[in-house]
Design a protein around this motif. Sequence first.
Motif, PDB file in Angstrom:
ATOM      1  N   THR A 199     -49.628 -54.816   6.680  1.00 12.19           N
ATOM      2  CA  THR A 199     -50.325 -55.614   7.688  1.00 12.19           C
ATOM      3  C   THR A 199     -49.612 -56.954   7.887  1.00 12.19           C
ATOM      4  OG1 THR A 199     -51.748 -56.773   6.108  1.00 12.19           O
ATOM      5  CG2 THR A 199     -52.537 -54.627   6.939  1.00 12.19           C
ATOM      6  N   HIS A 218     -48.138 -53.021  -4.191  1.00  9.89           N
ATOM      7  CA  HIS A 218     -48.884 -53.056  -2.932  1.00  9.89           C
ATOM      8  C   HIS A 218     -47.875 -52.995  -1.777  1.00  9.89           C
ATOM      9  CE1 HIS A 218     -52.178 -54.394  -0.292  1.00  9.89           C
ATOM     10  NE2 HIS A 218     -51.304 -55.219   0.264  1.00  9.89           N
ATOM     11  N   VAL A 269     -46.407 -53.425   1.807  1.00 13.41           N
ATOM     12  CA  VAL A 269     -46.734 -54.345   2.890  1.00 13.41           C
ATOM     13  C   VAL A 269     -46.965 -53.514   4.156  1.00 13.41           C
ATOM     14  CG1 VAL A 269     -45.815 -56.202   4.343  1.00 13.41           C
ATOM     15  CG2 VAL A 269     -45.473 -56.257   1.853  1.00 13.41           C
ATOM     16  N   GLN A 308     -51.023 -59.799   7.486  1.00 10.30           N
ATOM     17  CA  GLN A 308     -51.445 -60.626   6.356  1.00 10.30           C
ATOM     18  C   GLN A 308     -50.581 -60.330   5.129  1.00 10.30           C
ATOM     19  OE1 GLN A 308     -55.624 -60.452   5.440  1.00 10.30           O
ATOM     20  NE2 GLN A 308     -55.372 -61.577   3.529  1.00 10.30           N
ATOM     21  N   ASP A 309     -50.268 -59.047   4.902  1.00  9.85           N
ATOM     22  CA  ASP A 309     -49.372 -58.679   3.805  1.00  9.85           C
ATOM     23  C   ASP A 309     -48.001 -59.327   3.998  1.00  9.85           C
ATOM     24  OD1 ASP A 309     -51.346 -56.996   2.761  1.00  9.85           O
ATOM     25  OD2 ASP A 309     -50.415 -55.167   3.552  1.00  9.85           O
ATOM     26  N   ARG A 348     -42.096 -59.589  -5.404  1.00 11.00           N
ATOM     27  CA  ARG A 348     -41.869 -58.905  -4.135  1.00 11.00           C
ATOM     28  C   ARG A 348     -40.486 -58.264  -4.159  1.00 11.00           C
ATOM     29  NH1 ARG A 348     -40.256 -63.428   0.483  1.00 11.00           N
ATOM     30  NH2 ARG A 348     -38.124 -63.715  -0.275  1.00 11.00           N
ATOM     31  N   GLU A 355     -48.931 -57.118  -7.515  1.00 11.77           N
ATOM     32  CA  GLU A 355     -50.182 -57.853  -7.689  1.00 11.77           C
ATOM     33  C   GLU A 355     -50.664 -57.730  -9.133  1.00 11.77           C
ATOM     34  OE1 GLU A 355     -54.742 -57.690  -5.911  1.00 11.77           O
ATOM     35  OE2 GLU A 355     -53.241 -56.262  -5.222  1.00 11.77           O
ATOM     36  N   SER A 402     -48.074 -62.863   3.058  1.00 16.11           N
ATOM     37  CA  SER A 402     -48.062 -62.994   1.597  1.00 16.11           C
ATOM     38  C   SER A 402     -46.653 -62.765   1.039  1.00 16.11           C
ATOM     39  CB  SER A 402     -49.033 -62.003   0.963  1.00 16.11           C
ATOM     40  OG  SER A 402     -50.353 -62.298   1.332  1.00 16.11           O
TER      41      SER A 402
END
Length: 155
Positions: free
Chosen positions: A8, A4, A6, A10-11, A68, A60, A14
């Motif tokens: 945003t 996924h 990043v 919000q990302d 990450r 994810e 996370s």
Amino acid sequence: MRIHPVTTKQDLTSFLTLPYTLYKNDPVWVPPLRDEQRGQFDPKRNPLLDHCEWQLFLLEEHGKFIGRIAAFIDLLAIDFWKERVGLFGYYECIPDPAASRLLLDSARDWLLTRNCTCMRGPWSFVSQEWGLVVDGFEPPRRSCPPTIRLTMKSI
């Protein structure tokens, strides 16, 4: 498992909070200051980002982030090294070789699309954070150190 990128705020949150989840029960983990971590990814607070291209990735699985990595190109380093070197860093992952491979491959693939010829790391956006722990994850033993008995001889 799914990578996924990043994209945003919000990302990014996370991405930044993942280590706090992964290591929350590790008795020897010393969490970094959250504001300091966030500042590393803010171009207004980190001048290194003025001469970098970068992309962050989260891994994810079943709706939960389990890893990450960051891929980046430091244009000043390329000028210095005279080589299209890509960098990776901020690597955190559950202990799973397939998960690790997905993260590292994502960083490599992103760097390849930017004509990098090799990948070095782990590095970070701050100079004092290089390297990783490969061995020695065991917490310190709680037992007393061995006793050494000394014999005193009189002179």
